[in-house]
Design an enzyme around this catalytic site. Structure first.
Site, PDB file in Angstrom:
ATOM      1  N   LYS A   1       0.876  -1.177   0.000  1.00  0.00           N
ATOM      2  CA  LYS A   1       0.000   0.000   0.000  1.00  0.00           C
ATOM      3  C   LYS A   1       0.914   1.228   0.000  1.00  0.00           C
ATOM      4  O   LYS A   1       1.483   1.599   1.035  1.00  0.00           O
ATOM      5  CB  LYS A   1      -0.897  -0.068   1.240  1.00  0.00           C
TER       6      LYS A   1
ATOM      7  N   GLU B   1       7.748   1.362  12.088  1.00  0.00           N
ATOM      8  CA  GLU B   1       8.874   2.301  12.004  1.00  0.00           C
ATOM      9  C   GLU B   1       8.251   3.690  11.972  1.00  0.00           C
ATOM     10  O   GLU B   1       7.694   4.101  10.959  1.00  0.00           O
ATOM     11  CB  GLU B   1       9.653   2.071  10.706  1.00  0.00           C
TER      12      GLU B   1
ATOM     13  N   CYS C   1      12.631  10.569   8.648  1.00  0.00           N
ATOM     14  CA  CYS C   1      12.331  10.174  10.026  1.00  0.00           C
ATOM     15  C   CYS C   1      13.557  10.339  10.926  1.00  0.00           C
ATOM     16  O   CYS C   1      13.439  10.621  12.106  1.00  0.00           O
ATOM     17  CB  CYS C   1      11.850   8.734  10.053  1.00  0.00           C
TER      18      CYS C   1
ATOM     19  N   GLU D   1       7.979  16.173  16.210  1.00  0.00           N
ATOM     20  CA  GLU D   1       8.505  15.945  14.867  1.00  0.00           C
ATOM     21  C   GLU D   1       7.879  16.947  13.896  1.00  0.00           C
ATOM     22  O   GLU D   1       6.660  17.086  13.835  1.00  0.00           O
ATOM     23  CB  GLU D   1       8.181  14.524  14.406  1.00  0.00           C
TER      24      GLU D   1
HETATM   25  P1  NAD Z   1       1.346   8.520   7.586  1.00  0.00           P
HETATM   26  O1  NAD Z   1       1.368   7.772   8.853  1.00  0.00           O
HETATM   27  O2  NAD Z   1       0.357   9.576   7.392  1.00  0.00           O
HETATM   28  O3  NAD Z   1       1.109   7.510   6.357  1.00  0.00           O
HETATM   29  C1  NAD Z   1       1.952   6.405   6.129  1.00  0.00           C
HETATM   30  C2  NAD Z   1       1.188   5.350   5.353  1.00  0.00           C
HETATM   31  O4  NAD Z   1       0.127   4.879   6.172  1.00  0.00           O
HETATM   32  C3  NAD Z   1       0.544   5.858   4.074  1.00  0.00           C
HETATM   33  O5  NAD Z   1       0.617   4.846   3.080  1.00  0.00           O
HETATM   34  C4  NAD Z   1      -0.898   6.088   4.492  1.00  0.00           C
HETATM   35  O6  NAD Z   1      -1.808   5.991   3.433  1.00  0.00           O
HETATM   36  C5  NAD Z   1      -1.103   4.949   5.477  1.00  0.00           C
HETATM   37  N1  NAD Z   1      -2.174   5.179   6.448  1.00  0.00           N
HETATM   38  C6  NAD Z   1      -2.677   6.369   6.878  1.00  0.00           C
HETATM   39  N2  NAD Z   1      -3.668   6.164   7.776  1.00  0.00           N
HETATM   40  C7  NAD Z   1      -3.786   4.824   7.934  1.00  0.00           C
HETATM   41  C8  NAD Z   1      -4.611   3.975   8.744  1.00  0.00           C
HETATM   42  N3  NAD Z   1      -5.524   4.491   9.584  1.00  0.00           N
HETATM   43  N4  NAD Z   1      -4.432   2.639   8.667  1.00  0.00           N
HETATM   44  C9  NAD Z   1      -3.496   2.105   7.844  1.00  0.00           C
HETATM   45  N5  NAD Z   1      -2.704   2.848   7.041  1.00  0.00           N
HETATM   46  C10 NAD Z   1      -2.835   4.189   7.087  1.00  0.00           C
HETATM   47  O7  NAD Z   1       2.829   9.034   7.382  1.00  0.00           O
HETATM   48  P2  NAD Z   1       3.417   9.896   6.189  1.00  0.00           P
HETATM   49  O8  NAD Z   1       2.913  11.290   6.355  1.00  0.00           O
HETATM   50  O9  NAD Z   1       3.221   9.224   4.875  1.00  0.00           O
HETATM   51  O10 NAD Z   1       4.977   9.829   6.509  1.00  0.00           O
HETATM   52  C11 NAD Z   1       5.583  10.659   7.429  1.00  0.00           C
HETATM   53  C12 NAD Z   1       5.811   9.927   8.732  1.00  0.00           C
HETATM   54  O11 NAD Z   1       6.526   8.731   8.506  1.00  0.00           O
HETATM   55  C13 NAD Z   1       6.664  10.723   9.683  1.00  0.00           C
HETATM   56  O12 NAD Z   1       6.124  10.676  10.987  1.00  0.00           O
HETATM   57  C14 NAD Z   1       7.997  10.004   9.657  1.00  0.00           C
HETATM   58  O13 NAD Z   1       8.788  10.145  10.785  1.00  0.00           O
HETATM   59  C15 NAD Z   1       7.601   8.611   9.422  1.00  0.00           C
HETATM   60  N6  NAD Z   1       8.711   7.858   8.813  1.00  0.00           N
HETATM   61  C16 NAD Z   1       9.367   6.949   9.580  1.00  0.00           C
HETATM   62  C17 NAD Z   1      10.445   6.243   9.065  1.00  0.00           C
HETATM   63  C18 NAD Z   1      11.196   5.233   9.899  1.00  0.00           C
HETATM   64  O14 NAD Z   1      11.984   4.454   9.368  1.00  0.00           O
HETATM   65  N7  NAD Z   1      10.987   5.201  11.193  1.00  0.00           N
HETATM   66  C19 NAD Z   1      10.843   6.467   7.748  1.00  0.00           C
HETATM   67  C20 NAD Z   1      10.145   7.412   6.990  1.00  0.00           C
HETATM   68  C21 NAD Z   1       9.065   8.090   7.548  1.00  0.00           C
END
Ligand code: NAD
Length: 484
Positions: free
Chosen positions: A183, A258, A292, A388
């Site tokens: 996804k 993550e 992140c 963050e």
């Molecule tokens: P997000 O949590 O909004 O979305 C991530 C993914 O989850 C997307 O594909 C989204 O469609 C999906 N999603 C959203 N709501 C959902 C739900 N209720 N159930 C299941 N899936 C759902 O994050 P983002 O804005 O895409 O990315 C930014 C975040 O990701 C930041 O907080 C960042 O720190 C984190 N991040 C972490 C790492 C790591 O390795 N720890 C790496 C990159 C980004």
């Protein structure tokens, strides 16, 4: 720029492209204008993908010899390498990063991860376990573990480095013999759609890998709740990670989460200052700060504090903001208007809470979701140092003693990664041991390699990806005891 008119924009299920009941529009972050119309998968599509993945898992993929699985991962890596520039361009178009950065780092990391786990595919072994005998003896037993695949697993991916982060999930999952449903983020799906075409070209059995574009609340939640998915590997925000954990309880799914970060970079007064400033600036501004592991809390010894502030100001002002496809650009737009407004909100909040904005703090005029790289002088208790931001905003904080530096580094809900800048090897080890984080870089920000486990503690998540940990996390041990 890159032409996307021939790219498939449907759902990839069971090796075929199909339409969904609904679609959604994505925007080009550099212009704010519509970019693509993509399929929005609903619960029925999720069911169809699970059925396709289950049959691949029980059939042609699951029964393929381990060395053949490895060969298929190498074949996919070859195709990704062949189309590396195109894949880097698709990501830049979708999420705004300068195209050379993806071509030099993110897509090569994806290739390296595929090849690393290709090598593991025929080396996944259990153990022979010596023991006291049946019920404590004296009858001896022959006991061993197998490491079996989990079954159907789902990879939910963010927008900031789609293929690189997907690779950390997809490659070990496939090497271990699982079938995968991907996804992508609704903000950056294009490179993963192109990957689905390459998976098809590589000749993976239909259903081995499926791609469902769509909304997190609909597609993502249906995956998290699905009773026939055995694991969710999620990279994204802490808030969504929490909801995935709750929804996964329905069938006690394995989860790897993550999540976010607020990484400290501690600069000691014995550090090579030039290297520390350049390196910590990279940790701040790389990928527009949408990382992140972004090292956004610069904790500098009082003796070098002013020099660090001045150096980071210079590094921020040296950034060239602009079109991701212009080779002189070092910083592109943020991914969408919501993210730009959130980052601008934090810049204002920092100033309101008393931080001194040394440079930046605003957005340039014109279209697209750009902001100026920003450096503030502040304290560890300010919102800009606690939460963050996910944009190019750093807070520089001073310290006097090693204990104070460690206490500040750990005084945060997150614990993903950290950087220590010092030329004292004893200090490097002792400080690294005391920092609450999953990964520490000494004299270099965020060293990433497929061999090195990656993941966080505290609100940065649970589980590890990459390295041998990746293999362990996509297999289930089973103990078999033969009473002799
Ligand atoms: P997000 O949590 O909004 O979305 C991530 C993914 O989850 C997307 O594909 C989204 O469609 C999906 N999603 C959203 N709501 C959902 C739900 N209720 N159930 C299941 N899936 C759902 O994050 P983002 O804005 O895409 O990315 C930014 C975040 O990701 C930041 O907080 C960042 O720190 C984190 N991040 C972490 C790492 C790591 O390795 N720890 C790496 C990159 C980004």
């Amino acid at each position: 720029m890159i032409d996307i008119s021939n790219l498939h924009t449907g759902l990839f299920i069971g090796g075929e492209w199909r339409a969904a009941g609904d679609t959604f529009t994505t925007l080009n972050p550099a212009t704010g204008r519509p970019l693509a119309e993509l399929a929005a998968a609903g619960p029925d599509d999720v069911d169809a993908a699970v059925a396709a993945a289950s049959s691949a898992y029980r059939g042609d993929w699951g029964t393929l010899a381990p060395s053949r699985k490895g060969a298929m991962l190498h074949k996919l890596a070859d195709l990704v390498e062949r189309d590396l520039d195109q894949l880097a361009a698709l990501e830049s178009l979708d999420m705004g990063r300068p195209v050379g950065m993806g071509a030099a780092l993110m897509i090569p990391n994806f290739v390296a991860t595929l090849r690393y786990y290709a090598g593991w595919a025929d080396k996944i072994n259990g153990e022979l376990i010596s023991n006291d005998g049946y019920l404590g003896g004296p009858v001896p037993t022959h006991a061993y573990t197998r490491r079996d695949p989990l079954g159907v697993v789902a990879a939910i991916v963010p927008w900031n480095a789609p293929l690189m982060i997907l690779g950390w999930k997809l490659a070990p999952a496939l090497a271990c013999g699982n079938a995968v449903i991907i996804k992508p983020s609704e903000d950056a799906s294009l490179s993963i759609l192109r990957l689905a075409e390459l998976i098809d070209e590589a000749g993976f059995p239909p259903g081995t890998v499926n791609v469902l574009t769509g909304a997190g609340k609909v597609t993502g939640e249906a995956l998290a709740r699905h009773p026939r998915i055995q694991k969710i590997s999620f990279t994204g925000s802490t808030e969504v990670g929490r909801s995935i954990l709750q929804n996964s309880a329905v069938n006690f799914k394995r989860t790897a989460l993550e999540l976010g970060g607020k990484a400290p970079q501690i600069i000691f007064d014995d550090a090579n200052l030039e290297a520390a400033i350049q390196g910590s600036a990279m940790g701040l501004f790389f990928n527009q700060g949408e990382v992140c592991a972004a090292g956004t809390r610069i904790i500098a010894h009082r003796k070098v504090y002013e020099a660090v502030l001045e150096g980071l100001k210079g590094a921020a002002e040296a950034q060239t903001i602009g079109d991701p496809f212009d080779s002189t650009t070092t910083m592109g737009p943020l991914v969408n208007a919501r993210q730009r407004d959130r980052v601008l909100g934090y810049m204002r909040k920092g100033a309101d809470e008393g931080a001194d904005v040394i440079t930046g703090g605003t957005a340039p005029d014109g279209p697209g979701f750009f902001v100026h790289p920003t450096v503030m002088a502040g304290r560890n208790d300010m919102s800009v140092a606690r939460e963050e931001i996910f944009g190019p905003v750093g807070v520089v904080i001073s310290f006097d003693s090693d204990d104070e530096a460690v206490a500040m580094a750990n005084d945060n809900q997150y614990g993903l990664s950290a950087t220590v800048w010092t030329s004292d090897v004893t200090r490097a080890h002792t400080i690294s041991a005391q920092i609450e984080a999953g990964a520490i870089g000494v004299n270099g920000w965020s060293p990433l390699a497929p061999q090195l486990p990656w993941g966080g503690v505290k609100a940065s998540g649970v589980g590890r990806e990459l390295g041998y940990e990746g293999i362990l996390s996509y297999t289930e041990p089973k103990t078999i005891t033969i009473i002799l």
